[in-house]
Enzyme design. Structure first.
Site, short mmCIF file in Angstrom:
data_model
loop_
_atom_site.label_atom_id
_atom_site.label_comp_id
_atom_site.label_asym_id
_atom_site.label_seq_id
_atom_site.Cartn_x
_atom_site.Cartn_y
_atom_site.Cartn_z
CG HIS A 241 -2.11 -0.88 1.11
ND1 HIS A 241 -2.84 -1.31 2.19
CD2 HIS A 241 -2.71 -1.43 0.04
CE1 HIS A 241 -3.83 -2.09 1.79
NE2 HIS A 241 -3.78 -2.18 0.49
CG HIS B 31 -10.36 -6.81 -2.80
ND1 HIS B 31 -10.98 -5.59 -2.91
CD2 HIS B 31 -9.21 -6.57 -2.11
CE1 HIS B 31 -10.22 -4.67 -2.33
NE2 HIS B 31 -9.15 -5.23 -1.84
CD GLU C 169 -5.78 -2.95 -2.40
OE1 GLU C 169 -6.50 -3.52 -1.54
OE2 GLU C 169 -4.92 -2.10 -2.10
CG ASP D 117 -3.41 -6.97 -3.27
OD1 ASP D 117 -4.35 -6.28 -3.70
OD2 ASP D 117 -3.32 -7.32 -2.08
CG HIS E 271 -9.23 -3.57 2.91
ND1 HIS E 271 -8.28 -2.60 2.70
CD2 HIS E 271 -9.07 -4.47 1.94
CE1 HIS E 271 -7.53 -2.92 1.66
NE2 HIS E 271 -7.99 -4.06 1.19
CG ASP F 64 -7.44 -7.88 1.18
OD1 ASP F 64 -6.37 -8.46 0.97
OD2 ASP F 64 -7.87 -6.96 0.46
CE1 TYR G 165 -3.41 -8.60 5.19
CE2 TYR G 165 -5.51 -8.57 6.34
CZ TYR G 165 -4.78 -8.64 5.16
OH TYR G 165 -5.45 -8.76 3.97
CG HIS H 298 -2.71 -10.86 1.47
ND1 HIS H 298 -1.87 -10.68 0.39
CD2 HIS H 298 -3.66 -9.90 1.38
CE1 HIS H 298 -2.31 -9.65 -0.33
NE2 HIS H 298 -3.39 -9.17 0.25
FE1 FEO Z 1 -7.20 -5.14 -0.57
FE2 FEO Z 1 -4.88 -7.65 -0.55
O1 FEO Z 1 -5.86 -6.21 -1.25
#
Ligand code: FEO
Length: 395
Positions: free
Chosen positions: A24, A80, A82, A84, A146, A165, A193, A226
């Site tokens: 991030h 999601h 994002e 990643d 998130h 996430d 995290y 993750h």
């Molecule tokens: Fe919100 Fe692991 O990306």
């Protein structure tokens, strides 16, 4: 590393990013790296759940190919948007152009704004189902856990929750499961995290856990996007999230300061001495030498926050100012604190720290402590006593 089978015909096809140290932007120091977890389900239909960060597309595709030719993928679930997790979607779709993509409306909009091409996308809502043959996926929207587009998927027959996430950790390991790794390290990374990513959304975390409990579904495995997969004790991370989201704390104090010439540091150390002599756990951080990601993790279960800064131009020093703004965004609740600092020709920092702490919702239980130049013996005793007083407010 090869693919890993979670349960019969359900595979981890993710990748390990051993070397990433900033996530991030610069906001999250990932000193243990991370993983991007993607999962493949083989049934009458073949489904891929999430993809991996863009630079790892080829590695993910190679793993999928070991199990099934990528063109056989029928469905791609995007929990999601994002990058990643969606970064490899364009590459995988080149290999399975007829695959249908599933996600929330906000995910659909976000994917278009990321990649600028149209795909066969089906918008889904909570409790919508996707039949794969013998297995069924149920979707659960999870806005702000998130991001607004976030979603969980639940594989009914195998009782696996894919929460993207949520419940993850930035933790690169050769192991994939909770029963294979050091528990202290695992929970350290899980709490770090939570503190850095999910803490501001704690109210929604509690509601989501309650909603899932109300659905009366069994969860025998939690497979986040993750880090480590929770197969031995998925309840452990659910319990931890419940506690963190309730802002439960212990008798612990975090002292964070920034000093110009060392006077504020002397004050900080004397305050800490007083706290230690009262038998209360305390952590001390010079903000200019410490990792904010770690400090925030320590603040997650601490009841007391003590913040100090020398006065500079009638105000707080800039590094700790930035830290306080970051802390405010995390929205900690049920905390107590006080401010301190040294000044030269006029004060200002202590009062301004108090103002920010109040805006953050931290209850100031004692008056701030400001000392001109270096504290003499009497003033050092004042600092020590401040630490004692603050520690005593715990008992
Ligand atoms: Fe919100 Fe692991 O990306």
């Amino acid at each position: 590393m090869s693919v890993v089978e979670l349960k019969d015909k359900i595979y981890w096809v993710g990748v390990i990013d051993w070397n990433i140290r900033n996530f991030h932007g610069q906001t999250y120091k990932t000193k243990r790296g991370t993983t991007y977890n993607s999962y493949l389900i083989l049934d009458e239909k073949v489904a891929l759940i999430d993809t991996v960060y863009t630079p790892f597309s080829e590695e993910m595709i190679q793993k999928i190919t070991k199990i099934v030719p990528p063109e056989k993928i029928d469905y791609i679930v995007m929990n999601h948007v994002e990058v990643d997790h969606s970064g490899s979607l364009p590459e995988i779709l080149k290999l399975c152009p007829k695959a249908k993509v599933f996600g929330t409306l906000k995910c659909k909009e976000g994917l278009y704004k990321n990649y600028y091409f149209n795909m066969d996308f089906q918008v889904v809502k909570t409790l919508d189902k996707l039949n794969l043959g013998r297995k069924t996926l149920t979707f659960i929207e999870a806005p702000m856990l998130h991001w607004p587009d976030s979603m969980f998927s639940y594989l009914v027959e195998d009782e696996i929750l894919f929460p993207n996430d949520a419940f993850g950790q930035h933790y690169a390991t050769s192991q994939r499961f909770d029963d294979e790794v050091d528990q202290a390290v695992l929970m350290e990374e899980a709490s770090k995290y939570y503190a850095n990513i999910l803490w501001p959304f704690s109210g929604l975390v509690l509601k989501k856990i309650q909603e899932i409990q109300n659905m009366k579904i069994n969860i025998s495995m939690i497979a986040p996007s993750h880090g480590i997969i929770w197969r031995k004790e998925p309840q452990k991370i659910l319990n931890a999230y419940t506690s963190w989201a309730k802002n439960e704390t212990k008798q612990k104090i975090v002292v964070v300061y920034e000093t110009m010439w060392g006077a504020t540091e002397i004050m900080a150390k004397k305050i800490v001495e007083g706290i230690i002599d009262c038998g209360i756990e305390v952590k001390l951080f010079d903000i200019t030498k410490s990792d904010v990601t770690d400090i925030v993790k320590e603040m997650l279960d601490a009841k007391g926050y003590v913040i100090g800064s020398s006065t500079h131009d009638n105000d707080i020093l800039p590094t700790i100012t930035g830290f306080l703004e970051f802390l405010k965004g995390l929205k900690p609740k049920n905390r107590i604190g006080f401010a301190f600092g040294s000044y030269g020709w006029s004060g200002g920092a202590t009062k301004n720290i108090e103002n920010i702490l109040k805006e953050t919702g931290i209850e100031l239980v004692q008056q701030g402590l400001s000392i001109k130049f270096f504290p003499d013996e009497t003033e050092q005793k004042l600092c020590y006593d401040s630490g004692v007083n603050f520690a005593k407010s715990f008992v």
